[in-house]
Design an enzyme around this catalytic site. Structure first.
Site, PDB file in Angstrom:
ATOM      1  N   THR A 177      34.870   8.331 -23.640  1.00 15.14           N
ATOM      2  CA  THR A 177      34.944  10.133 -23.142  1.00 15.14           C
ATOM      3  C   THR A 177      34.691  10.932 -24.585  1.00 15.14           C
ATOM      4  O   THR A 177      34.510  10.513 -25.537  1.00 15.14           O
ATOM      5  CB  THR A 177      36.122   9.971 -23.597  1.00 15.14           C
ATOM      6  OG1 THR A 177      36.555  11.923 -23.181  1.00 15.14           O
ATOM      7  CG2 THR A 177      37.118   9.923 -24.816  1.00 15.14           C
ATOM      8  N   GLU A 324      42.589   8.204 -22.409  1.00 15.93           N
ATOM      9  CA  GLU A 324      43.267   7.454 -23.326  1.00 15.93           C
ATOM     10  C   GLU A 324      44.643   6.831 -22.786  1.00 15.93           C
ATOM     11  O   GLU A 324      45.198   5.344 -23.654  1.00 15.93           O
ATOM     12  CB  GLU A 324      43.711   7.993 -24.577  1.00 15.93           C
ATOM     13  CG  GLU A 324      42.815   8.112 -25.638  1.00 15.93           C
ATOM     14  CD  GLU A 324      41.541   9.010 -25.475  1.00 15.93           C
ATOM     15  OE1 GLU A 324      41.475  10.282 -24.833  1.00 15.93           O
ATOM     16  OE2 GLU A 324      40.825   9.942 -26.264  1.00 15.93           O
ATOM     17  N   LYS A 436      44.808  31.113 -34.552  1.00 16.13           N
ATOM     18  CA  LYS A 436      45.509  31.495 -34.981  1.00 16.13           C
ATOM     19  C   LYS A 436      44.801  32.918 -35.885  1.00 16.13           C
ATOM     20  O   LYS A 436      44.764  33.333 -36.671  1.00 16.13           O
ATOM     21  CB  LYS A 436      45.548  30.654 -36.912  1.00 16.13           C
ATOM     22  CG  LYS A 436      47.076  31.056 -37.668  1.00 16.13           C
ATOM     23  CD  LYS A 436      47.512  29.627 -38.698  1.00 16.13           C
ATOM     24  CE  LYS A 436      48.590  29.414 -38.922  1.00 16.13           C
ATOM     25  NZ  LYS A 436      49.182  28.387 -39.106  1.00 16.13           N
ATOM     26  N   TRP A 441      50.585  31.549 -33.883  1.00 15.48           N
ATOM     27  CA  TRP A 441      49.511  30.863 -33.076  1.00 15.48           C
ATOM     28  C   TRP A 441      49.504  31.405 -32.284  1.00 15.48           C
ATOM     29  O   TRP A 441      50.984  32.116 -30.805  1.00 15.48           O
ATOM     30  CB  TRP A 441      49.738  30.260 -32.684  1.00 15.48           C
ATOM     31  CG  TRP A 441      50.085  28.605 -33.689  1.00 15.48           C
ATOM     32  CD1 TRP A 441      50.749  28.062 -34.491  1.00 15.48           C
ATOM     33  CD2 TRP A 441      48.858  28.038 -34.837  1.00 15.48           C
ATOM     34  NE1 TRP A 441      50.516  27.530 -35.554  1.00 15.48           N
ATOM     35  CE2 TRP A 441      49.184  27.435 -35.531  1.00 15.48           C
ATOM     36  CE3 TRP A 441      47.514  28.257 -33.942  1.00 15.48           C
ATOM     37  CZ2 TRP A 441      48.250  26.697 -36.063  1.00 15.48           C
ATOM     38  CZ3 TRP A 441      46.523  27.246 -34.890  1.00 15.48           C
ATOM     39  CH2 TRP A 441      47.136  26.888 -35.865  1.00 15.48           C
TER      40      TRP A 441
HETATM   41  P1  ADP Z   1      37.525  15.144 -22.103  1.00 17.45           P
HETATM   42  O1  ADP Z   1      37.913  14.866 -24.008  1.00 17.45           O
HETATM   43  O2  ADP Z   1      35.908  14.585 -22.356  1.00 17.45           O
HETATM   44  O3  ADP Z   1      37.811  16.345 -22.237  1.00 17.45           O
HETATM   45  P2  ADP Z   1      39.251  13.844 -21.134  1.00 17.45           P
HETATM   46  O4  ADP Z   1      39.863  13.803 -19.828  1.00 17.45           O
HETATM   47  O5  ADP Z   1      40.442  12.559 -21.518  1.00 17.45           O
HETATM   48  O6  ADP Z   1      38.623  13.865 -21.824  1.00 17.45           O
HETATM   49  O7  ADP Z   1      40.068  15.029 -21.759  1.00 17.45           O
HETATM   50  C1  ADP Z   1      41.721  14.873 -21.654  1.00 17.45           C
HETATM   51  C2  ADP Z   1      42.189  16.476 -22.195  1.00 17.45           C
HETATM   52  O8  ADP Z   1      41.883  17.124 -21.288  1.00 17.45           O
HETATM   53  C3  ADP Z   1      43.462  16.294 -22.598  1.00 17.45           C
HETATM   54  O9  ADP Z   1      43.913  15.365 -23.809  1.00 17.45           O
HETATM   55  C4  ADP Z   1      44.219  17.900 -22.397  1.00 17.45           C
HETATM   56  O10 ADP Z   1      43.560  18.555 -23.301  1.00 17.45           O
HETATM   57  C5  ADP Z   1      42.874  18.371 -21.120  1.00 17.45           C
HETATM   58  N1  ADP Z   1      43.597  18.101 -19.809  1.00 17.45           N
HETATM   59  C6  ADP Z   1      44.138  17.495 -18.917  1.00 17.45           C
HETATM   60  N2  ADP Z   1      44.129  17.920 -17.464  1.00 17.45           N
HETATM   61  C7  ADP Z   1      45.142  19.073 -18.212  1.00 17.45           C
HETATM   62  C8  ADP Z   1      46.419  20.084 -17.222  1.00 17.45           C
HETATM   63  N3  ADP Z   1      46.378  20.043 -16.297  1.00 17.45           N
HETATM   64  N4  ADP Z   1      46.147  21.508 -18.322  1.00 17.45           N
HETATM   65  C9  ADP Z   1      45.056  21.012 -19.329  1.00 17.45           C
HETATM   66  N5  ADP Z   1      44.512  20.955 -19.857  1.00 17.45           N
HETATM   67  C10 ADP Z   1      44.430  19.630 -19.228  1.00 17.45           C
END
Ligand code: ADP
Length: 533
Positions: A177, A324, A436, A441
């Site tokens: 990723t 992950e 921030k 936040w």
């Molecule tokens: P990349 O880092 O390439 O985007 P991933 O698909 O592994 O790859 O990304 C995972 C991240 O995507 C999560 O940690 C989160 O931040 C975000 N994410 C996944 N699903 C959701 C969701 N339903 N709502 C908000 N964020 C999401």
């Protein structure tokens, strides 16, 4: 443990061939569409495995793919892991400079490439001398690289009859990723983790998948194992439709109505485009077949969930996950408990906007900056930790984020979330996207949900701009609907009922197109760079 009791993929993914042998996989490639029955898919996988074994592929070896969603990629999805090797689908949208370091970690012996990407192979091969063979998937228009044709391997090879009885903790895939810092990250999925994930996807209160479904797998098979949908359909005997690379919303709608698709999975940016197309040309597509769609990988807006439900009678199932964790963590169908069945229609939209409950086998917790548990009251937020059956133990190589995998098995996701007293988790932001301002936040996601609900807005991202007085201030980057207008004063007045005035953006920038990442999510890094922040 006796091998027959181990969680091995070959016990699961040839089930469709025996329970629904005539049901089909439809593959919509640029050279034309084709259909294979699940029986044929099983035979193709055995022959491809025989061919790859003939090339010397053995247990533990890695096979990279640069390919889209089609029948040939599905062959590899089944054949490579069942043979005991590890499939490594690589994001086709990455540059060579991103791909080469990833392959340098995983040392893939074979590279399987979609014919349409033939011109990418030469430069990659020159930098990856450990790759022994290139398999061409589909018509090949690529220069001087010598390749082995996928269809010949499938057509001419002696099929594998018995699969190796591996340990269930053996690797079956490698998933890489993008990392915003420190370069790409790669985790290993095991037979055990993928079998459990696939079984969970088949639960009724997850996606309600069954052998009666026609599933359109929009989520690319090169991203997070295609959310394991190919495996779930191969387990259940559903009809599977593979759309290859063209994911234009109009084409997706053509495919849905032509193939009578009942469910599909994609990121929210794709679903927003599909909803806009449906709304702009009422009656053009008959989507009465489409019962529910899964939106995951980024946050959907309530407006999208409501739009699909109220105007098109389609349920949005919201899902959260990450590479992950193999990769699905939560699912939020409209109703899973008796209590939810009694919800008002509006309360149900709020409920579906929440990412949902962890799938069985996973646990979610939130903690504050000192590592203390944050109560599950639905409002307090904390760092989201996940642990359980299919959470990877770590990255395959050094990475600045490696410490997120804690020795106690919990993974610090980098997300900020709340959890309510029914175990429903709501993503409130990504740590790196929080703003921030004056020491407080501001959640970019809360603002995006509210701004995305305004009728003038087609899509929105809220990012931080450096500010001398406050440290950071939120800026709304907005793509407006055709003919619509929105001023910062209008935006602030519309949102004033739900936010404190210091939380509201004091800057609105209209942009023509929202930049997207290689996985189709909004690319905040590029937006920030454009602002000089
Ligand atoms: P990349 O880092 O390439 O985007 P991933 O698909 O592994 O790859 O990304 C995972 C991240 O995507 C999560 O940690 C989160 O931040 C975000 N994410 C996944 N699903 C959701 C969701 N339903 N709502 C908000 N964020 C999401």
């Amino acid at each position: 443990m006796h091998p027959t009791r181990r969680l091995l993929l070959h016990h699961l993914v040839f089930r469709a061939a025996s329970i629904a042998p005539e049901e089909t996989v439809v593959s919509l490639t640029p050279e034309g569409s084709c259909e294979h029955s699940w029986r044929e898919v099983g035979q193709r996988a055995r022959r491809l495995a025989g061919g790859l074994a003939g090339l010397g592929l053995g247990e533990g070896d890695a096979v990279a793919t640069l390919a889209f969603n089609d029948h040939r990629h599905l062959d590899a999805y089944l054949a490579v892991p069942c043979l005991g090797a590890r499939l490594h689908p690589v994001n086709t949208r990455w540059s060579d400079d991103e791909i080469v370091p990833v392959l340098a970690h995983t040392r893939d012996r074979i590279l399987m490439v979609d014919g349409g990407l033939a011109d990418r192979v030469g430069p990659i091969l020159r930098r990856c001398p450990w790759i022994e063979h290139v398999v061409s998937m589909g018509p090949w228009a690529g220069g001087d690289v010598s390749t082995i044709d996928h269809d010949d391997l499938v057509g001419d090879s002696v099929p594998v009859e018995g699969w190796p009885e591996l340990e269930e903790t053996a690797g079956m895939a490698l998933c890489s990723t993008s990392g915003t810092t420190g370069g790409p990250k790669t985790v290993e999925y095991t037979h055990r983790s993928t079998c459990l994930q696939t079984m969970a996807l088949g639960l009724t209160d997850c996606m309600r998948l069954s052998g009666g479904d026609t599933v359109l797998a929009i989520v690319p098979m090169f991203h997070a194992m295609g959310w394991c949908l190919p495996y779930a359909t191969a387990m259940l005997g559903s009809r599977l439709v593979l759309p290859h690379r063209d994911l234009d919303p109009m084409r997706i709608l053509d495919v849905i109505s032509e193939h009578r698709v009942t469910t599909a999975a994609a990121v929210p940016t794709i679903w927003n485009g599909v909803l806009a197309a449906l709304d702009s040309e009422p009656g053009r597509w008959d989507v009465s077949c489409l019962d529910r769609i899964v939106s995951g990988g980024a946050a959907p807006t309530p407006a999208m969930i409501r739009g699909f439900r109220d105007r098109h009678d389609i349920e949005v199932i919201h899902s959260w996950g990450m590479t992950e964790i193999n990769p699905v963590g939560t699912m939020s169908p409209a109703v899973t408990t008796r209590e939810e069945a009694a919800m008002s229609p509006e309360a149900r939209i709020d409920h579906q906007t929440v990412a949902g409950r962890p799938l069985p086998g996973l646990s979610l917790e939130i903690e504050d900056d000192e590592g203390r548990p944050v109560p599950h009251d639905g409002s307090e937020t904390g760092r989201l930790l996940v642990s359980g059956w299919w959470v990877a133990p770590g990255y395959l190589h050094d990475h600045p984020d490696a410490a997120r995998f804690r020795p106690d098995g919990r993974l610090d996701t980098g997300d900020v979330a709340s959890i309510d007293d029914r175990g429903r988790m709501a993503i409130r932001d990504r740590e790196k996207d929080l703003i921030k301002s004056g020491g407080e936040w501001i959640s970019s996601l809360d603002l995006e949900r509210a701004i995305g609900d305004l009728p003038a807005v087609a899509s929105v991202a809220v990012i931080a701009r450096p500010d001398e007085r406050w440290g950071e201030r939120p800026v709304a980057m907005v793509v407006l609907r055709e003919g619509a207008s929105l001023s910062i004063e209008e935006l602030r007045s519309e949102l004033s009922g739900s936010f404190q005035s210091w939380q509201l953006p004091d800057d609105l920038r209209e942009i023509e197109r929202m930049p997207l990442t290689s996985t189709g999510k909004i690319d905040k890094k590029t937006l920030r760079a454009g602002l000089g922040s």
